[in-house]
Design a protein around this motif. Structure first.
Motif, PDB file in Angstrom:
ATOM      1  N   PRO A  58     -11.033  -4.121  -9.527  1.00  0.00           N
ATOM      2  CA  PRO A  58     -10.369  -3.874  -8.245  1.00  0.00           C
ATOM      3  C   PRO A  58     -11.106  -4.505  -7.079  1.00  0.00           C
ATOM      4  O   PRO A  58     -12.348  -4.483  -7.048  1.00  0.00           O
ATOM      5  N   SER A  62      -9.052  -1.429  -2.823  1.00  0.00           N
ATOM      6  CA  SER A  62      -8.452  -0.718  -3.953  1.00  0.00           C
ATOM      7  C   SER A  62      -9.470   0.159  -4.664  1.00  0.00           C
ATOM      8  O   SER A  62      -9.155   1.275  -5.094  1.00  0.00           O
ATOM      9  N   GLY A 209      -6.239  -1.526  -9.797  1.00  0.00           N
ATOM     10  CA  GLY A 209      -6.175  -0.385  -8.904  1.00  0.00           C
ATOM     11  C   GLY A 209      -5.913   0.884  -9.688  1.00  0.00           C
ATOM     12  O   GLY A 209      -5.592   0.850 -10.883  1.00  0.00           O
ATOM     13  N   VAL A 246      -5.747   0.119   2.648  1.00  0.00           N
ATOM     14  CA  VAL A 246      -6.178  -0.453   1.368  1.00  0.00           C
ATOM     15  C   VAL A 246      -6.070  -1.970   1.395  1.00  0.00           C
ATOM     16  O   VAL A 246      -6.998  -2.683   1.001  1.00  0.00           O
ATOM     17  N   ASP A 250      -8.881  -4.849   1.189  1.00  0.00           N
ATOM     18  CA  ASP A 250      -8.833  -5.931   0.203  1.00  0.00           C
ATOM     19  C   ASP A 250      -8.819  -7.310   0.857  1.00  0.00           C
ATOM     20  O   ASP A 250      -8.713  -8.330   0.169  1.00  0.00           O
TER      21      ASP A 250
END
Length: 292
Positions: A58, A62, A209, A246, A250
């Motif tokens: 991830p 995540s 994730g 999130v 990322d």
């Protein structure tokens, strides 16, 4: 909703929690928002690196959210709740959610063969009850239980990967099936009897994730997942250009200013009568782009 606790996954108060609490007051639902530990970057980095190089790992945002889900599940275990519904703090539902859940309870009991002597609304023959998702691959041949629900949104207004599946279903109908590749962990239930199965599987990391890890476990029958189609809960998006925390973590964009996100009415896909929009603005959310 007939769970011992409804737990909200949230790191801090924001437009997300304020809208959620407004929706809960409108629909007479009691929520608990446990404080989340501030996992250090070293722990997040270590979790990202679990497993060999040739498996999926991830990204930072995540991984941070994944650990938050694990922390909240462990909170439910430590609290000894028999059942808990876990929802993310941007979740939305229909104003008729209590009636929806009564219909779903009967459907799940029928689907899992829960005996009449078991008073639990959903029985316990499951590891995950996946109520809030954004669709995914599906198996038309999987055993399913079909039930009538007058609150189902018209299939032509449905958006997402499962649109062709949903539009092929009879009007005002939902299906209960074993999970077959869902994504998005908007809302899911766990129970004390089998929660260790969920922790053992999802705690191993080694995927893109948390929701993707659950999906893999459902498809490989590592965990026993029961899902409802179309979903009963979905995430609310304040603007068309919204970037989640999130995705920001990322490296896929920048979240907007808090006051702008809170002041502008957004949308909730696949929910007929949004509780958030009703509570905050007193009228229905506009339809998602491309559905009218």
């Amino acid at each position: 909703m007939a769970f011992e606790k409804i737990l909200v996954l949230s790191h801090h108060r924001s437009w997300r929690t304020r809208g959620l609490e407004a929706a809960a007051r409108l629909t007479d639902i009691e929520l608990q928002i446990p404080p989340q530990p501030n996992n250090p970057k070293s722990l997040i980095s270590a979790f990202q690196g679990i497993g060999p190089d040739d498996v999926n790992h991830p990204p930072t945002g995540s991984a941070t959210a994944w650990l938050a889900h694990l922390d909240l599940i462990k909170f439910a275990v430590a609290s000894d709740f028999e059942t808990a519904l876990i929802i993310e703090d941007d979740v939305d539902w229909d104003i008729s959610v209590k009636e929806q859940m009564k219909l779903l309870s009967r459907a799940i009991r029928d689907f899992t063969g829960t005996p009449a002597s078991d008073p639990r609304p959903y029985g316990l023959d499951w590891d995950i009850l996946w109520f809030g998702h954004c669709g995914g691959p599906y198996d038309r041949n999987s055993p399913r239980h079909e039930y009538w629900d007058p609150s189902v949104r018209d299939g032509e207004l449905y958006t997402g990967w499962m649109k062709d599946y949903v539009t092929s279903m009879p009007e005002k109908t939902r299906y209960v099936q074993h999970g077959a590749g869902l994504v998005c962990s908007f809302a899911y239930a766990i129970n004390r009897k089998t929660v260790t199965n969920v922790l053992d599987w999802s705690g191993q990391g080694q995927d893109e994730g948390f929701d993707i890890r659950l999906r893999t476990g459902c498809m490989n029958k590592k965990i026993n997942c029961v899902s409802v189609y179309p979903e009963l809960m979905h995430h609310y998006e304040p603007t068309a250009n919204y970037i989640s925390e999130v995705r920001q973590g990322d490296g896929k964009g920048q979240a907007g200013a808090e006051d702008a996100l809170e002041s502008e009415m957004g949308i909730t896909a696949n929910i007929r009568d949004s509780a958030r929009c009703a509570a905050l603005w007193g009228r229905p959310c506009p339809a998602p782009p491309g559905t009218t």
